[in-house]
Write a protein that holds these residues in place. Structure first.
Motif, PDB file in Angstrom:
ATOM      1  N   LYS A  12      40.538  49.708  -9.459  1.00  0.00           N
ATOM      2  CA  LYS A  12      40.364  48.158  -8.777  1.00  0.00           C
ATOM      3  C   LYS A  12      40.172  48.596  -7.320  1.00  0.00           C
ATOM      4  CE  LYS A  12      42.634  45.028 -11.890  1.00  0.00           C
ATOM      5  NZ  LYS A  12      43.551  43.874 -12.019  1.00  0.00           N
ATOM      6  N   PHE A  13      40.974  49.544  -6.888  1.00  0.00           N
ATOM      7  CA  PHE A  13      40.845  49.781  -5.182  1.00  0.00           C
ATOM      8  C   PHE A  13      39.198  50.366  -5.160  1.00  0.00           C
ATOM      9  CE2 PHE A  13      40.814  52.672  -1.859  1.00  0.00           C
ATOM     10  CZ  PHE A  13      41.074  51.686  -0.638  1.00  0.00           C
ATOM     11  N   TYR A  14      38.968  51.353  -6.137  1.00  0.00           N
ATOM     12  CA  TYR A  14      37.715  51.889  -5.816  1.00  0.00           C
ATOM     13  C   TYR A  14      36.613  51.114  -6.160  1.00  0.00           C
ATOM     14  CZ  TYR A  14      40.402  56.443  -6.475  1.00  0.00           C
ATOM     15  OH  TYR A  14      41.332  57.369  -6.283  1.00  0.00           O
ATOM     16  N   GLU A  41      36.355  56.912   4.310  1.00  0.00           N
ATOM     17  CA  GLU A  41      37.684  56.899   5.015  1.00  0.00           C
ATOM     18  C   GLU A  41      38.633  55.991   4.436  1.00  0.00           C
ATOM     19  OE1 GLU A  41      39.486  55.190   9.457  1.00  0.00           O
ATOM     20  OE2 GLU A  41      37.048  55.790   9.130  1.00  0.00           O
ATOM     21  N   GLU A  42      38.265  54.879   3.902  1.00  0.00           N
ATOM     22  CA  GLU A  42      39.306  54.124   3.167  1.00  0.00           C
ATOM     23  C   GLU A  42      39.793  54.880   1.841  1.00  0.00           C
ATOM     24  OE1 GLU A  42      38.525  49.899   2.362  1.00  0.00           O
ATOM     25  OE2 GLU A  42      36.744  50.083   3.811  1.00  0.00           O
ATOM     26  N   LEU A  43      38.702  55.599   1.316  1.00  0.00           N
ATOM     27  CA  LEU A  43      38.867  56.185  -0.069  1.00  0.00           C
ATOM     28  C   LEU A  43      40.007  57.588   0.293  1.00  0.00           C
ATOM     29  CD1 LEU A  43      37.215  56.927  -3.258  1.00  0.00           C
ATOM     30  CD2 LEU A  43      37.509  59.072  -1.661  1.00  0.00           C
ATOM     31  N   ILE A  44      39.795  58.088   1.103  1.00  0.00           N
ATOM     32  CA  ILE A  44      40.826  59.339   1.627  1.00  0.00           C
ATOM     33  C   ILE A  44      42.037  58.773   2.110  1.00  0.00           C
ATOM     34  CG2 ILE A  44      40.974  61.310   3.047  1.00  0.00           C
ATOM     35  CD1 ILE A  44      37.973  61.152   3.382  1.00  0.00           C
ATOM     36  N   LYS A  45      42.185  57.785   2.821  1.00  0.00           N
ATOM     37  CA  LYS A  45      43.519  57.269   2.901  1.00  0.00           C
ATOM     38  C   LYS A  45      44.149  56.739   1.789  1.00  0.00           C
ATOM     39  CE  LYS A  45      42.690  55.448   7.751  1.00  0.00           C
ATOM     40  NZ  LYS A  45      42.664  54.035   8.560  1.00  0.00           N
ATOM     41  N   HIS A  46      43.634  56.045   1.119  1.00  0.00           N
ATOM     42  CA  HIS A  46      44.124  55.779  -0.353  1.00  0.00           C
ATOM     43  C   HIS A  46      44.681  56.865  -1.140  1.00  0.00           C
ATOM     44  CE1 HIS A  46      44.783  53.142  -3.968  1.00  0.00           C
ATOM     45  NE2 HIS A  46      44.098  54.277  -4.499  1.00  0.00           N
ATOM     46  N   ASN A  47      43.659  57.867  -1.528  1.00  0.00           N
ATOM     47  CA  ASN A  47      44.116  58.978  -2.247  1.00  0.00           C
ATOM     48  C   ASN A  47      45.206  59.760  -1.688  1.00  0.00           C
ATOM     49  OD1 ASN A  47      42.194  57.920  -3.931  1.00  0.00           O
ATOM     50  ND2 ASN A  47      40.776  59.555  -3.896  1.00  0.00           N
ATOM     51  N   TYR A  48      45.246  60.014  -0.339  1.00  0.00           N
ATOM     52  CA  TYR A  48      46.121  61.057   0.350  1.00  0.00           C
ATOM     53  C   TYR A  48      47.240  60.212   0.993  1.00  0.00           C
ATOM     54  CZ  TYR A  48      42.865  64.721  -0.336  1.00  0.00           C
ATOM     55  OH  TYR A  48      41.930  65.859  -0.956  1.00  0.00           O
ATOM     56  N   GLN A  49      47.339  59.068   0.902  1.00  0.00           N
ATOM     57  CA  GLN A  49      48.321  57.932   1.573  1.00  0.00           C
ATOM     58  C   GLN A  49      48.242  58.554   2.838  1.00  0.00           C
ATOM     59  OE1 GLN A  49      51.955  58.482  -1.161  1.00  0.00           O
ATOM     60  NE2 GLN A  49      50.899  56.859  -2.645  1.00  0.00           N
ATOM     61  N   ALA A  50      47.426  58.507   3.709  1.00  0.00           N
ATOM     62  CA  ALA A  50      47.357  59.026   4.935  1.00  0.00           C
ATOM     63  C   ALA A  50      47.535  57.927   6.060  1.00  0.00           C
ATOM     64  CB  ALA A  50      45.802  59.724   4.935  1.00  0.00           C
ATOM     65  N   ALA A  51      48.025  58.571   6.977  1.00  0.00           N
ATOM     66  CA  ALA A  51      48.161  57.484   8.147  1.00  0.00           C
ATOM     67  C   ALA A  51      46.952  57.657   9.126  1.00  0.00           C
ATOM     68  CB  ALA A  51      49.250  58.059   9.144  1.00  0.00           C
ATOM     69  N   PHE A  52      46.119  58.632   8.881  1.00  0.00           N
ATOM     70  CA  PHE A  52      44.861  58.502   9.721  1.00  0.00           C
ATOM     71  C   PHE A  52      43.892  59.607   9.150  1.00  0.00           C
ATOM     72  CE2 PHE A  52      46.627  62.033  11.805  1.00  0.00           C
ATOM     73  CZ  PHE A  52      45.663  62.952  12.048  1.00  0.00           C
ATOM     74  N   LYS A 103      32.174  40.354   0.814  1.00  0.00           N
ATOM     75  CA  LYS A 103      33.644  40.911   0.493  1.00  0.00           C
ATOM     76  C   LYS A 103      34.044  40.383  -0.835  1.00  0.00           C
ATOM     77  CE  LYS A 103      38.133  40.951   2.512  1.00  0.00           C
ATOM     78  NZ  LYS A 103      38.374  42.256   2.788  1.00  0.00           N
ATOM     79  N   VAL A 104      34.432  41.475  -1.475  1.00  0.00           N
ATOM     80  CA  VAL A 104      35.030  41.453  -3.058  1.00  0.00           C
ATOM     81  C   VAL A 104      36.572  41.365  -2.664  1.00  0.00           C
ATOM     82  CG1 VAL A 104      35.267  42.491  -5.076  1.00  0.00           C
ATOM     83  CG2 VAL A 104      33.182  42.666  -3.792  1.00  0.00           C
ATOM     84  N   GLU A 105      36.949  40.095  -3.314  1.00  0.00           N
ATOM     85  CA  GLU A 105      38.492  39.921  -3.143  1.00  0.00           C
ATOM     86  C   GLU A 105      39.119  40.546  -4.479  1.00  0.00           C
ATOM     87  OE1 GLU A 105      39.838  38.203  -0.730  1.00  0.00           O
ATOM     88  OE2 GLU A 105      37.803  37.780   0.182  1.00  0.00           O
ATOM     89  N   ASP A 106      38.626  40.616  -5.409  1.00  0.00           N
ATOM     90  CA  ASP A 106      39.057  41.231  -6.728  1.00  0.00           C
ATOM     91  C   ASP A 106      38.210  41.722  -7.682  1.00  0.00           C
ATOM     92  OD1 ASP A 106      41.424  41.822  -8.351  1.00  0.00           O
ATOM     93  OD2 ASP A 106      41.411  39.715  -9.306  1.00  0.00           O
ATOM     94  N   VAL A 107      38.541  42.948  -8.435  1.00  0.00           N
ATOM     95  CA  VAL A 107      37.941  43.571  -9.403  1.00  0.00           C
ATOM     96  C   VAL A 107      38.517  43.271 -10.821  1.00  0.00           C
ATOM     97  CG1 VAL A 107      37.253  45.883 -10.173  1.00  0.00           C
ATOM     98  CG2 VAL A 107      37.086  45.101  -7.469  1.00  0.00           C
ATOM     99  N   VAL A 108      37.915  43.171 -11.549  1.00  0.00           N
ATOM    100  CA  VAL A 108      38.168  42.648 -13.028  1.00  0.00           C
ATOM    101  C   VAL A 108      37.627  44.065 -13.864  1.00  0.00           C
ATOM    102  CG1 VAL A 108      38.247  41.433 -14.907  1.00  0.00           C
ATOM    103  CG2 VAL A 108      38.347  40.322 -12.716  1.00  0.00           C
ATOM    104  N   LEU A 109      38.722  44.753 -14.226  1.00  0.00           N
ATOM    105  CA  LEU A 109      38.206  46.050 -15.335  1.00  0.00           C
ATOM    106  C   LEU A 109      37.965  45.474 -16.527  1.00  0.00           C
ATOM    107  CD1 LEU A 109      41.000  48.466 -14.165  1.00  0.00           C
ATOM    108  CD2 LEU A 109      38.629  48.376 -13.108  1.00  0.00           C
ATOM    109  N   VAL A 110      36.615  45.969 -16.937  1.00  0.00           N
ATOM    110  CA  VAL A 110      36.225  45.550 -18.243  1.00  0.00           C
ATOM    111  C   VAL A 110      35.985  46.821 -19.128  1.00  0.00           C
ATOM    112  CG1 VAL A 110      35.114  43.458 -17.838  1.00  0.00           C
ATOM    113  CG2 VAL A 110      33.806  45.503 -17.549  1.00  0.00           C
TER     114      VAL A 110
END
Length: 120
Positions: free
Chosen positions: A99-101, A36-47, A113-120
């Protein structure tokens, strides 16, 4: 907590996890929270929700062209049979998106809970 992840690993894990999450949706009659979070993010969805009657995912996106004080929401239906392909097309490769993914992946099946993601 900070998670260190490579860009390629994130992309591969997200794309490989999609079929399993869609199958989980079929079995449990609801969307997994991370999907659900992934879809909301990708589509910039309200629900986002799962419609058991039509066996599809409903994605509500605000119509930004309207100048109304109340937003008009257009509902898109993604049949579960086509959901993996549709969601793969919506995948984004910018560092902020990865980073969101990565946060979703790090929290999937974990109680921490992960606060931050560092890309390597």
């Amino acid at each position: 907590m900070i998670s260190y992840q490579s860009k390629n690993e994130i992309q591969n894990q997200v794309l490989n996890l999609l079929p399993h999450q869609i199958e989980e949706c079929r079995e449990c009659d609801k969307l997994p929270a991370s999907l659900e979070e992934l879809i909301k993010h990708n589509y910039q969805a309200a629900f986002v929700c799962y419609d058991k009657k039509t066996n599809s995912i409903e994605v509500g996106v605000e119509n930004e062209e309207e100048n109304s004080p109340y937003p008009e929401i257009k509902v898109h239906k993604i049949p579960l049979a086509k959901a993996v392909a549709s969601l793969r097309k919506s995948f984004k490769n910018s560092d902020a998106d990865l980073k969101f993914y990565g946060r979703i992946l790090a929290g999937y099946g974990s109680s921490s809970k992960v606060e931050d993601v560092v890309l390597v």
